[in-house]
Design a protein around this motif. Structure first.
Motif, PDB file in Angstrom:
ATOM      1  N   ASP A 107       4.789   4.521   2.339  1.00 17.10           N
ATOM      2  CA  ASP A 107       4.462   3.159   1.908  1.00 17.10           C
ATOM      3  C   ASP A 107       4.959   2.160   2.942  1.00 17.10           C
ATOM      4  O   ASP A 107       5.749   2.506   3.819  1.00 17.10           O
ATOM      5  N   ASP A 108       4.443   0.935   2.865  1.00 17.81           N
ATOM      6  CA  ASP A 108       4.814  -0.103   3.837  1.00 17.81           C
ATOM      7  C   ASP A 108       5.823  -1.081   3.255  1.00 17.81           C
ATOM      8  O   ASP A 108       5.951  -2.206   3.749  1.00 17.81           O
ATOM      9  N   GLY A 109       6.539  -0.650   2.247  1.00 21.73           N
ATOM     10  CA  GLY A 109       7.489  -1.537   1.591  1.00 21.73           C
ATOM     11  C   GLY A 109       8.860  -1.541   2.235  1.00 21.73           C
ATOM     12  O   GLY A 109       9.084  -0.971   3.312  1.00 21.73           O
ATOM     13  N   LYS A 146       0.842  -1.195   0.000  1.00 17.37           N
ATOM     14  CA  LYS A 146       0.000   0.000   0.000  1.00 17.37           C
ATOM     15  C   LYS A 146       0.878   1.247   0.000  1.00 17.37           C
ATOM     16  O   LYS A 146       2.007   1.239   0.493  1.00 17.37           O
ATOM     17  N   ILE A 147       0.316   2.314  -0.553  1.00 10.18           N
ATOM     18  CA  ILE A 147       0.989   3.619  -0.567  1.00 10.18           C
ATOM     19  C   ILE A 147      -0.057   4.683  -0.273  1.00 10.18           C
ATOM     20  O   ILE A 147      -1.201   4.574  -0.715  1.00 10.18           O
ATOM     21  N   THR A 175       8.984   6.954   4.292  1.00 12.16           N
ATOM     22  CA  THR A 175       8.233   8.212   4.254  1.00 12.16           C
ATOM     23  C   THR A 175       9.040   9.249   3.482  1.00 12.16           C
ATOM     24  O   THR A 175      10.238   9.419   3.726  1.00 12.16           O
ATOM     25  N   VAL A 176       8.390   9.916   2.543  1.00 14.51           N
ATOM     26  CA  VAL A 176       9.013  11.014   1.792  1.00 14.51           C
ATOM     27  C   VAL A 176       8.173  12.261   2.033  1.00 14.51           C
ATOM     28  O   VAL A 176       6.962  12.248   1.803  1.00 14.51           O
ATOM     29  N   SER A 177       8.799  13.334   2.525  1.00 14.64           N
ATOM     30  CA  SER A 177       8.076  14.589   2.741  1.00 14.64           C
ATOM     31  C   SER A 177       8.683  15.674   1.862  1.00 14.64           C
ATOM     32  O   SER A 177       9.905  15.780   1.740  1.00 14.64           O
TER      33      SER A 177
END
Length: 651
Positions: A592-594, A574-575, A636-638
């Protein structure tokens, strides 16, 4: 409201010891049974409540449950609750800016749905975060607003928490009588509300105030009471607070070895829970005790660890104290240069550079260092008469003054020349950067125009041809007997048309210009979800119509590239993407949970993914931050992008 005396409170808390130890586990089991077997009105809210039972035992499991709840939240009520719990998580991690953000979002939602208790809790938590960052004016503003709202609701627990936070603020301002008054009010209300865990926390804070008032017997009585309750509740993290405070009292009684044992117990717990503020405090106080015992090298070792953990969270008051301790230890070891350097760092933190006492201390440390360096030279000098010494000293002073003046003028001239040279180089670099940006912008703009034209040609020309061909096949089918070939041809044409639409959308989604950025990302979400490659969720919060066409395209391409990389390489299921208006800036959050990845390898890779993202961010003046570690789940990308791109003035 009844204010219980100390003996009654002791009896009440002891009576609760035998019944509360298994509370979290039994509550968790009960909630899990409801989740698995019952009809759940709000599944997200239930998941968040289950996660809350892990708050004191496993913070990462707690965060996982809150994330899962956030992903499926469908009501403002559950969303406000989950955002508050995420604020609690970042508070424990000492990431106070993030905590303030989530508490603020929770406060807004609670105000919207008229949940006055939730609003008061969120506002009081914001006030506590400002206290922890030493912003006492803001802390006072939020806490008194929270007290007013809490008292209007009549909710005892919320009122008690607000009084407790006001006690923290008074303590930080060294107003210990007020701190004692607020904490006793908090403890009495928690006791009346049958909440021994929070009553024990208030007892720790009461002990702190008694300690500062030098009433040590009272302080120890409250700390032992609190520790007994925390052990009964199996609240491991909370046990570290009375351990640390007992250590402080023992230190004030010069029982340094006993103090060290309590500090080590508290420090082990803080390290276990990755509570950086507490870890830095523990090492600092260990350093102080070893210093008092004259074990200066061990003191220095612990002081350095306190700085290592206190610097990332900007624990200013502790760092000031730690640098002072390091300076003193090095001075005791006759290491005057190091003592001087640490004293300077301490003075920078305490903002007392103009304080005459500190200047004298600096001068003494520097004099000792310089004296030590010159002692050997001084021993070689022959004794002179007072008259000769005075004459030499006067001549030397004049010569030194002249040399100092010449050196000063020379250095001043060099500095002015360097500054002018640096300004010229800076201007040249700005022009080069501006020219490069314009070139990149022109290339990207040309590419996007060509993509748009090609997408329109595909959709309009080939799409119409396929539609016409499909119509002819349908007519042939209607005018003749059922035919497997014509049926198959019609299916192939449907498939061709669907593929053509997807290609045109990838090249340039028409919704991006017709309806805006949010609709275009929604279209991308639908396309990804339809493919079954990954579960894609998207939320946007209060986005204003400030984004121009060029920015829309660049932002969309960045998101498209990040989603593509996640699908190809992360093994994610999921993303989630969210876009939020921060006033002057637009904030993007991609989670995402990768599998995590090595950031340096990604940025230095041969592919064009990072280059495409970076070139567009440069044009947008955007900032990107990756929270990923190779071998760790969840990335996480912010990204923050200003709405208006202003030209930088050239000096």
């Amino acid at each position: 409201m009844t204010i219980y005396n100390f003996k009654v409170l002791i009896m009440f808390l002891i009576a609760c010891v035998s019944t509360l130890g298994l509370f979290s586990q039994s509550r968790r089991d009960s909630l899990m049974n409801v989740l698995q077997n019952g009809e759940v009105p709000d599944r997200a809210l239930l998941l968040a409540e289950i996660g809350n039972t892990y708050y004191s035992s496993n913070l990462e499991i707690y965060r996982d449950y809150q994330d899962s709840a956030l992903a499926i939240s469908e009501t403002d009520q559950s969303l406000a609750f989950i955002q508050h719990r995420l604020g609690d998580y970042y508070d424990r991690k000492s990431r106070y800016d993030s905590a303030i953000y989530f508490y603020t979002e929770s406060s807004k939602l609670n105000a919207l749905i008229k949940n006055r208790i939730g609003e008061a809790k969120a506002i009081s938590s914001i006030g506590l975060m400002y206290y922890k960052t030493s912003q006492y004016d803001l802390s006072s503003k939020y806490l008194f607003e929270a007290v007013k709202k809490a008292e209007a609701t009549g909710d005892l627990k919320t009122i008690a928490n607000c009084y407790g936070y006001l006690g923290h603020l008074s303590y930080g301002q060294k107003n210990f009588d007020d701190a004692l008054r607020y904490q006793k009010l908090s403890m009495a209300i928690h006791t009346e509300d049958n909440d021994p865990g929070n009553a024990a926390t208030a007892a720790v804070n009461i002990a702190n105030a008694f300690h500062q008032k030098d009433e040590l017997d009272s302080a120890l009585a409250y700390l032992n009471l609190a520790l007994e309750q925390f052990v009964a509740n199996k609240d491991t993290l909370a046990q570290s607070y009375p351990y640390n405070n007992m250590a402080m009292i023992l230190t004030s009684q010069k029982k340094y070895r006993e103090s060290i044992e309590y500090l080590k117990k508290g420090l082990a717990i803080r390290i276990q829970y990755d509570e950086q503020r507490g870890v830095s405090f523990g090492y600092n106080y260990l350093g102080r005790n070893y210093q008092n015992l004259g074990e200066y090298n061990r003191a220095i070792e612990n002081y350095n660890k306190a700085i290592e953990h206190g610097t990332p969270i900007n624990y200013v008051r502790l760092l000031e104290n730690t640098y002072a301790g390091l300076s003193e230890c090095h001075e005791y070891l006759n290491q005057y240069k190091q003592a001087y350097e640490y004293q300077k760092q301490k003075d920078v933190l305490s903002d007392t550079i103009f304080n005459q006492q500190k200047i004298r201390e600096l001068t003494q440390a520097q004099t000792k260092y310089e004296t030590e360096k010159k002692e050997q030279e001084i021993r070689l000098l022959n004794a002179e008469t007072e008259l000769q010494a005075a004459s030499i000293a006067r001549n030397n002073l004049l010569l030194a003054s002249a040399i100092a003046l010449i050196v000063f003028l020379f250095v001043f001239a060099v500095i002015m020349y360097r500054q002018r040279d640096l300004r010229a180089k800076a201007n040249l670099e700005r022009e080069k950067s501006k020219s490069k940006s314009e070139q990149i912008k022109a290339v990207i703009s040309s590419q996007e125009k060509e993509r748009k034209r090609f997408a329109m040609d595909l959709h309009d020309d080939f799409g119409q041809l396929i539609s016409a061909l499909k119509l002819n096949v349908s007519r042939i089918k209607e005018s003749s007997k059922p035919d497997t070939v014509s049926d198959k041809s019609e299916e192939i044409l449907d498939s061709m048309y669907s593929s053509l639409k997807n290609i045109a959308f990838d090249l340039m989604p028409h919704t991006l210009f017709e309806k805006g950025l949010e609709d275009a990302i929604d279209g991308l979400k639908d396309q990804v979800n339809a493919s079954g490659a990954i579960a894609f969720d998207f939320q946007s919060f209060e986005i204003k119509n400030k984004v121009d066409d060029d920015q829309k395209v660049a932002i969309y391409r960045i998101i498209q590239e990040l989603v593509s990389n996640t699908i190809k390489y992360s093994n994610a299921s999921k993303i989630n993407i969210s876009i939020t208006d921060l006033g002057e800036d637009l904030s993007l959050l991609i989670e995402d949970d990768g599998d995590g990845f090595d950031l340096k390898s990604f940025m230095k890779g041969k592919g064009n993914g990072w280059k495409n993202i970076n070139s567009r961010l440069d044009l947008l003046h955007g900032i990107i931050d990756f929270d990923t570690i190779e071998g760790r789940k969840n990335t996480t990308v912010s990204i923050e992008i200003p709405y208006k791109l202003e030209e930088v003035a050239v000096a």
